[in-house]
Scaffold this motif. Structure first.
Motif, PDB file in Angstrom:
ATOM      1  N   TYR A   1     -13.241-125.453 -17.294  1.00 41.18           N
ATOM      2  CA  TYR A   1     -13.024-126.135 -15.952  1.00 41.18           C
ATOM      3  C   TYR A   1     -14.200-126.977 -15.603  1.00 41.18           C
ATOM      4  O   TYR A   1     -15.480-126.357 -15.719  1.00 41.18           O
ATOM      5  CB  TYR A   1     -12.810-124.962 -15.030  1.00 41.18           C
ATOM      6  CG  TYR A   1     -11.640-124.218 -15.095  1.00 41.18           C
ATOM      7  CD1 TYR A   1     -11.659-123.081 -15.748  1.00 41.18           C
ATOM      8  CD2 TYR A   1     -10.245-124.394 -14.781  1.00 41.18           C
ATOM      9  CE1 TYR A   1     -10.610-122.143 -16.074  1.00 41.18           C
ATOM     10  CE2 TYR A   1      -9.201-123.794 -14.856  1.00 41.18           C
ATOM     11  CZ  TYR A   1      -9.549-122.618 -15.479  1.00 41.18           C
ATOM     12  OH  TYR A   1      -8.188-121.997 -15.607  1.00 41.18           O
ATOM     13  N   CYS A   2     -13.955-128.090 -14.978  1.00 41.74           N
ATOM     14  CA  CYS A   2     -15.153-128.825 -14.592  1.00 41.74           C
ATOM     15  C   CYS A   2     -15.197-128.420 -12.870  1.00 41.74           C
ATOM     16  O   CYS A   2     -14.083-128.358 -12.392  1.00 41.74           O
ATOM     17  CB  CYS A   2     -14.617-130.393 -14.598  1.00 41.74           C
ATOM     18  SG  CYS A   2     -15.710-131.673 -13.913  1.00 41.74           S
ATOM     19  N   ASN A   3     -16.192-128.587 -12.669  1.00 37.24           N
ATOM     20  CA  ASN A   3     -16.772-128.345 -11.110  1.00 37.24           C
ATOM     21  C   ASN A   3     -17.648-129.470 -10.384  1.00 37.24           C
ATOM     22  O   ASN A   3     -18.506-129.745 -11.263  1.00 37.24           O
ATOM     23  CB  ASN A   3     -17.217-126.884 -11.007  1.00 37.24           C
ATOM     24  CG  ASN A   3     -18.064-126.687  -9.741  1.00 37.24           C
ATOM     25  OD1 ASN A   3     -19.039-126.953  -9.338  1.00 37.24           O
ATOM     26  ND2 ASN A   3     -17.224-126.023  -8.819  1.00 37.24           N
TER      27      ASN A   3
ATOM     28  N   ARG B   1     -14.329-116.031 -14.846  1.00 40.60           N
ATOM     29  CA  ARG B   1     -14.852-117.183 -14.890  1.00 40.60           C
ATOM     30  C   ARG B   1     -16.360-117.329 -14.777  1.00 40.60           C
ATOM     31  O   ARG B   1     -17.004-116.519 -14.135  1.00 40.60           O
ATOM     32  CB  ARG B   1     -14.354-118.137 -13.811  1.00 40.60           C
ATOM     33  CG  ARG B   1     -14.780-119.684 -14.202  1.00 40.60           C
ATOM     34  CD  ARG B   1     -13.919-120.668 -13.123  1.00 40.60           C
ATOM     35  NE  ARG B   1     -12.509-120.503 -13.203  1.00 40.60           N
ATOM     36  CZ  ARG B   1     -11.827-121.258 -12.428  1.00 40.60           C
ATOM     37  NH1 ARG B   1     -12.198-122.179 -11.499  1.00 40.60           N
ATOM     38  NH2 ARG B   1     -10.582-121.124 -12.520  1.00 40.60           N
TER      39      ARG B   1
ATOM     40  N   GLY C   1      -8.324-127.546 -15.742  1.00 40.77           N
ATOM     41  CA  GLY C   1      -8.785-126.958 -16.664  1.00 40.77           C
ATOM     42  C   GLY C   1      -8.193-127.475 -18.043  1.00 40.77           C
ATOM     43  O   GLY C   1      -7.257-128.167 -18.327  1.00 40.77           O
TER      44      GLY C   1
ATOM     45  N   ASP D   1     -16.708-126.687  -3.262  1.00 36.82           N
ATOM     46  CA  ASP D   1     -16.441-126.671  -4.580  1.00 36.82           C
ATOM     47  C   ASP D   1     -15.258-127.216  -4.671  1.00 36.82           C
ATOM     48  O   ASP D   1     -14.443-126.963  -4.033  1.00 36.82           O
ATOM     49  CB  ASP D   1     -16.602-125.384  -5.115  1.00 36.82           C
ATOM     50  CG  ASP D   1     -18.056-124.765  -5.373  1.00 36.82           C
ATOM     51  OD1 ASP D   1     -18.170-123.793  -4.333  1.00 36.82           O
ATOM     52  OD2 ASP D   1     -18.521-125.025  -6.251  1.00 36.82           O
ATOM     53  N   TYR D   2     -15.067-128.290  -5.765  1.00 37.90           N
ATOM     54  CA  TYR D   2     -13.812-128.494  -6.331  1.00 37.90           C
ATOM     55  C   TYR D   2     -13.783-128.368  -7.658  1.00 37.90           C
ATOM     56  O   TYR D   2     -14.734-128.356  -8.258  1.00 37.90           O
ATOM     57  CB  TYR D   2     -13.823-130.428  -5.955  1.00 37.90           C
ATOM     58  CG  TYR D   2     -14.230-130.528  -4.582  1.00 37.90           C
ATOM     59  CD1 TYR D   2     -15.441-130.716  -4.092  1.00 37.90           C
ATOM     60  CD2 TYR D   2     -12.910-130.722  -3.685  1.00 37.90           C
ATOM     61  CE1 TYR D   2     -15.631-131.066  -2.626  1.00 37.90           C
ATOM     62  CE2 TYR D   2     -13.316-130.881  -2.543  1.00 37.90           C
ATOM     63  CZ  TYR D   2     -14.185-131.362  -1.868  1.00 37.90           C
ATOM     64  OH  TYR D   2     -14.600-131.232  -0.560  1.00 37.90           O
ATOM     65  N   TRP D   3     -12.460-128.306  -8.153  1.00 39.29           N
ATOM     66  CA  TRP D   3     -12.333-127.536  -9.574  1.00 39.29           C
ATOM     67  C   TRP D   3     -11.162-128.528 -10.117  1.00 39.29           C
ATOM     68  O   TRP D   3     -10.143-128.966  -9.509  1.00 39.29           O
ATOM     69  CB  TRP D   3     -11.773-126.323  -9.501  1.00 39.29           C
ATOM     70  CG  TRP D   3     -12.747-125.289  -9.062  1.00 39.29           C
ATOM     71  CD1 TRP D   3     -12.967-124.949  -7.771  1.00 39.29           C
ATOM     72  CD2 TRP D   3     -13.764-124.581  -9.912  1.00 39.29           C
ATOM     73  NE1 TRP D   3     -14.130-123.956  -7.800  1.00 39.29           N
ATOM     74  CE2 TRP D   3     -14.687-123.705  -9.115  1.00 39.29           C
ATOM     75  CE3 TRP D   3     -13.945-124.709 -11.210  1.00 39.29           C
ATOM     76  CZ2 TRP D   3     -15.762-123.011  -9.440  1.00 39.29           C
ATOM     77  CZ3 TRP D   3     -15.254-124.046 -11.686  1.00 39.29           C
ATOM     78  CH2 TRP D   3     -15.922-123.219 -10.966  1.00 39.29           C
TER      79      TRP D   3
ATOM     80  N   CYS E   1     -14.941-135.031 -17.917  1.00 38.79           N
ATOM     81  CA  CYS E   1     -14.472-134.654 -16.837  1.00 38.79           C
ATOM     82  C   CYS E   1     -14.661-135.987 -15.841  1.00 38.79           C
ATOM     83  O   CYS E   1     -15.700-136.457 -15.585  1.00 38.79           O
ATOM     84  CB  CYS E   1     -15.377-133.633 -16.088  1.00 38.79           C
ATOM     85  SG  CYS E   1     -14.941-133.251 -14.263  1.00 38.79           S
TER      86      CYS E   1
ATOM     87  N   TRP F   1     -19.712-127.111 -15.983  1.00 37.11           N
ATOM     88  CA  TRP F   1     -18.579-126.629 -16.628  1.00 37.11           C
ATOM     89  C   TRP F   1     -18.646-125.197 -16.624  1.00 37.11           C
ATOM     90  O   TRP F   1     -19.582-124.655 -16.717  1.00 37.11           O
ATOM     91  CB  TRP F   1     -18.674-127.260 -18.074  1.00 37.11           C
ATOM     92  CG  TRP F   1     -18.369-128.633 -18.053  1.00 37.11           C
ATOM     93  CD1 TRP F   1     -19.222-129.679 -18.181  1.00 37.11           C
ATOM     94  CD2 TRP F   1     -17.048-129.259 -18.503  1.00 37.11           C
ATOM     95  NE1 TRP F   1     -18.746-130.961 -18.529  1.00 37.11           N
ATOM     96  CE2 TRP F   1     -17.574-130.646 -18.461  1.00 37.11           C
ATOM     97  CE3 TRP F   1     -15.977-128.633 -18.502  1.00 37.11           C
ATOM     98  CZ2 TRP F   1     -16.236-131.460 -18.854  1.00 37.11           C
ATOM     99  CZ3 TRP F   1     -14.723-129.412 -18.609  1.00 37.11           C
ATOM    100  CH2 TRP F   1     -14.954-130.859 -18.772  1.00 37.11           C
ATOM    101  N   TYR F   2     -17.607-124.733 -16.309  1.00 35.56           N
ATOM    102  CA  TYR F   2     -17.176-123.137 -16.452  1.00 35.56           C
ATOM    103  C   TYR F   2     -16.080-122.809 -17.411  1.00 35.56           C
ATOM    104  O   TYR F   2     -15.544-123.893 -17.774  1.00 35.56           O
ATOM    105  CB  TYR F   2     -16.916-122.739 -14.904  1.00 35.56           C
ATOM    106  CG  TYR F   2     -18.035-122.785 -14.119  1.00 35.56           C
ATOM    107  CD1 TYR F   2     -18.501-124.198 -13.428  1.00 35.56           C
ATOM    108  CD2 TYR F   2     -18.579-121.608 -13.573  1.00 35.56           C
ATOM    109  CE1 TYR F   2     -19.444-124.244 -12.382  1.00 35.56           C
ATOM    110  CE2 TYR F   2     -19.753-121.941 -12.643  1.00 35.56           C
ATOM    111  CZ  TYR F   2     -20.015-123.076 -12.097  1.00 35.56           C
ATOM    112  OH  TYR F   2     -21.248-123.166 -11.240  1.00 35.56           O
TER     113      TYR F   2
END
Length: 118
Positions: A94-96, A45, A111, A106-108, A22, A36-37
């Protein structure tokens, strides 16, 4: 503002490994928590792993012993090393980036697909 770009997903056989990356658009040194989600089809999620600015880590029970999260502040990058992959690990990952203060921001990333199948 933080833009996040994931990479490293793909198709892997059960028991195999993948390393997700990421890359952040700015220094991650001061980002409180990165994580990571994942989201599988038809499911919510869920958290996989997080790492704080002090490098404290936290893992979902399903990830413990198999996944390792790490961060390289010099490269503004967070990694997720995934070993012993199982079909149930199939999901979009997804990276957070989370900035904590009076409010949480929060920023995403967009994916990356991980598919574990023979």
């Amino acid at each position: 503002q933080v833009q996040l770009v994931e990479s490293g997903g793909g198709l892997v056989q059960p028991g195999g490994s993948l390393r997700l990356s990421c890359a952040a658009s700015r220094s991650i040194f001061s980002i409180d928590v990165m994580g990571w989600y994942r989201q599988a089809p038809g499911k919510q999620r869920e958290l996989v792993a997080t790492i704080t600015s002090g490098s404290s880590t936290r893992y979902a029970e399903s990830a413990k012993g198999r996944f390792t999260i790490s961060r390289d502040n010099a490269k503004n990058t967070v990694y997720l090393q995934m070993n012993s992959l199982k079909p149930e690990d199939t999901a979009v990952y997804y990276c957070n980036a989370a900035l904590l203060g009076i409010m949480r921001y929060d920023y995403w990333g967009q994916g990356t697909q991980v598919t574990v199948s023979s």
